[in-house]
Design a protein around this motif. Structure first.
Motif, PDB file in Angstrom:
ATOM      1  N   GLN A 235       0.829  -1.202   0.000  1.00  0.00           N
ATOM      2  CA  GLN A 235       0.000   0.000   0.000  1.00  0.00           C
ATOM      3  C   GLN A 235       0.864   1.254   0.000  1.00  0.00           C
ATOM      4  O   GLN A 235       1.842   1.347   0.750  1.00  0.00           O
ATOM      5  CB  GLN A 235      -0.923   0.017   1.227  1.00  0.00           C
ATOM      6  N   LEU A 236       0.517   2.180  -0.874  1.00  0.00           N
ATOM      7  CA  LEU A 236       1.170   3.487  -0.918  1.00  0.00           C
ATOM      8  C   LEU A 236       0.084   4.534  -0.705  1.00  0.00           C
ATOM      9  O   LEU A 236      -0.912   4.547  -1.431  1.00  0.00           O
ATOM     10  CB  LEU A 236       1.854   3.708  -2.270  1.00  0.00           C
TER      11      LEU A 236
ATOM     12  N   LYS B 263      10.458   5.872   8.886  1.00  0.00           N
ATOM     13  CA  LYS B 263       9.014   6.035   8.716  1.00  0.00           C
ATOM     14  C   LYS B 263       8.496   5.342   7.459  1.00  0.00           C
ATOM     15  O   LYS B 263       7.299   5.395   7.181  1.00  0.00           O
ATOM     16  CB  LYS B 263       8.665   7.523   8.648  1.00  0.00           C
ATOM     17  N   ASN B 264       9.392   4.713   6.690  1.00  0.00           N
ATOM     18  CA  ASN B 264       8.989   4.066   5.434  1.00  0.00           C
ATOM     19  C   ASN B 264       8.212   5.045   4.552  1.00  0.00           C
ATOM     20  O   ASN B 264       7.167   4.698   3.976  1.00  0.00           O
ATOM     21  CB  ASN B 264       8.151   2.824   5.723  1.00  0.00           C
ATOM     22  N   THR B 265       8.724   6.242   4.465  1.00  0.00           N
ATOM     23  CA  THR B 265       8.021   7.317   3.767  1.00  0.00           C
ATOM     24  C   THR B 265       8.952   8.013   2.784  1.00  0.00           C
ATOM     25  O   THR B 265      10.119   8.253   3.093  1.00  0.00           O
ATOM     26  CB  THR B 265       7.465   8.340   4.772  1.00  0.00           C
TER      27      THR B 265
ATOM     28  N   ALA C  63       6.033   2.554  -6.761  1.00  0.00           N
ATOM     29  CA  ALA C  63       7.171   1.727  -6.368  1.00  0.00           C
ATOM     30  C   ALA C  63       7.399   0.658  -7.428  1.00  0.00           C
ATOM     31  O   ALA C  63       6.440   0.070  -7.953  1.00  0.00           O
ATOM     32  CB  ALA C  63       6.920   1.078  -5.013  1.00  0.00           C
ATOM     33  N   GLY C  64       8.658   0.397  -7.710  1.00  0.00           N
ATOM     34  CA  GLY C  64       8.984  -0.607  -8.714  1.00  0.00           C
ATOM     35  C   GLY C  64      10.372  -1.169  -8.493  1.00  0.00           C
ATOM     36  O   GLY C  64      11.138  -0.656  -7.684  1.00  0.00           O
TER      37      GLY C  64
ATOM     38  N   GLY D  83       3.388  -2.865   3.781  1.00  0.00           N
ATOM     39  CA  GLY D  83       3.033  -4.147   3.188  1.00  0.00           C
ATOM     40  C   GLY D  83       4.206  -5.002   2.792  1.00  0.00           C
ATOM     41  O   GLY D  83       4.049  -6.191   2.541  1.00  0.00           O
ATOM     42  N   ARG D  84       5.377  -4.410   2.660  1.00  0.00           N
ATOM     43  CA  ARG D  84       6.563  -5.183   2.357  1.00  0.00           C
ATOM     44  C   ARG D  84       7.794  -4.325   2.618  1.00  0.00           C
ATOM     45  O   ARG D  84       7.687  -3.160   2.924  1.00  0.00           O
ATOM     46  CB  ARG D  84       6.539  -5.678   0.916  1.00  0.00           C
ATOM     47  N   THR D  85       8.959  -4.916   2.463  1.00  0.00           N
ATOM     48  CA  THR D  85      10.211  -4.192   2.622  1.00  0.00           C
ATOM     49  C   THR D  85      10.574  -3.504   1.312  1.00  0.00           C
ATOM     50  O   THR D  85      10.668  -4.147   0.275  1.00  0.00           O
ATOM     51  CB  THR D  85      11.350  -5.141   3.023  1.00  0.00           C
TER      52      THR D  85
END
Length: 121
Positions: free
Chosen positions: A2-3, A75-77, A97-98, A25-27
């Protein structure tokens, strides 16, 4: 995966905004993160991208020197700082993301819902 984008809004020409993209949702440490924008009646266009590691960054010519992409690992942001905004920057901005750092939207697998930015003259 999720973004979620936030930080859009209405700003006067010459002003600044900072968009945020919270990833979950993932690394994402091995991913490339990109920002794209879509103005009314136009195709979605590349704005900026970086490796999550921060080792490389790309910018569209139209935003070089005004926009900065960055990230906060804790913060994964991912952020998009937008300065010296003008009416031509009005668009819905999307985070993506890709697996490959690219300016092509076709190489991004995950997308946020978009954040609207309106710049008044």
């Amino acid at each position: 995966v999720q973004l979620v984008e936030s930080g859009g809004g209405l700003v006067q020409a010459g002003g600044s905004l900072r968009l945020s993209c919270a990833a979950s949702g993932r690394t994402f440490s091995s991913y490339a993160m990109g920002w794209f924008r879509q103005a009314p009646g136009k195709e979605r266009a590349f704005v900026a991208a970086m490796r999550w590691s921060g080792s490389s960054t790309y910018y569209a010519d139209s935003v070089k020197g005004r926009f900065t992409i960055s990230r906060d690992n804790a913060k994964n942001t991912v952020y998009l700082q937008m300065n010296s905004l003008n009416p031509e920057d009005t668009a819905v901005y999307f985070c993506a993301a890709g697996g490959i750092l690219s300016m092509s939207r076709d190489l991004y697998d995950y997308w946020g819902q978009g954040a609207r930015v309106t710049v008044s003259s």
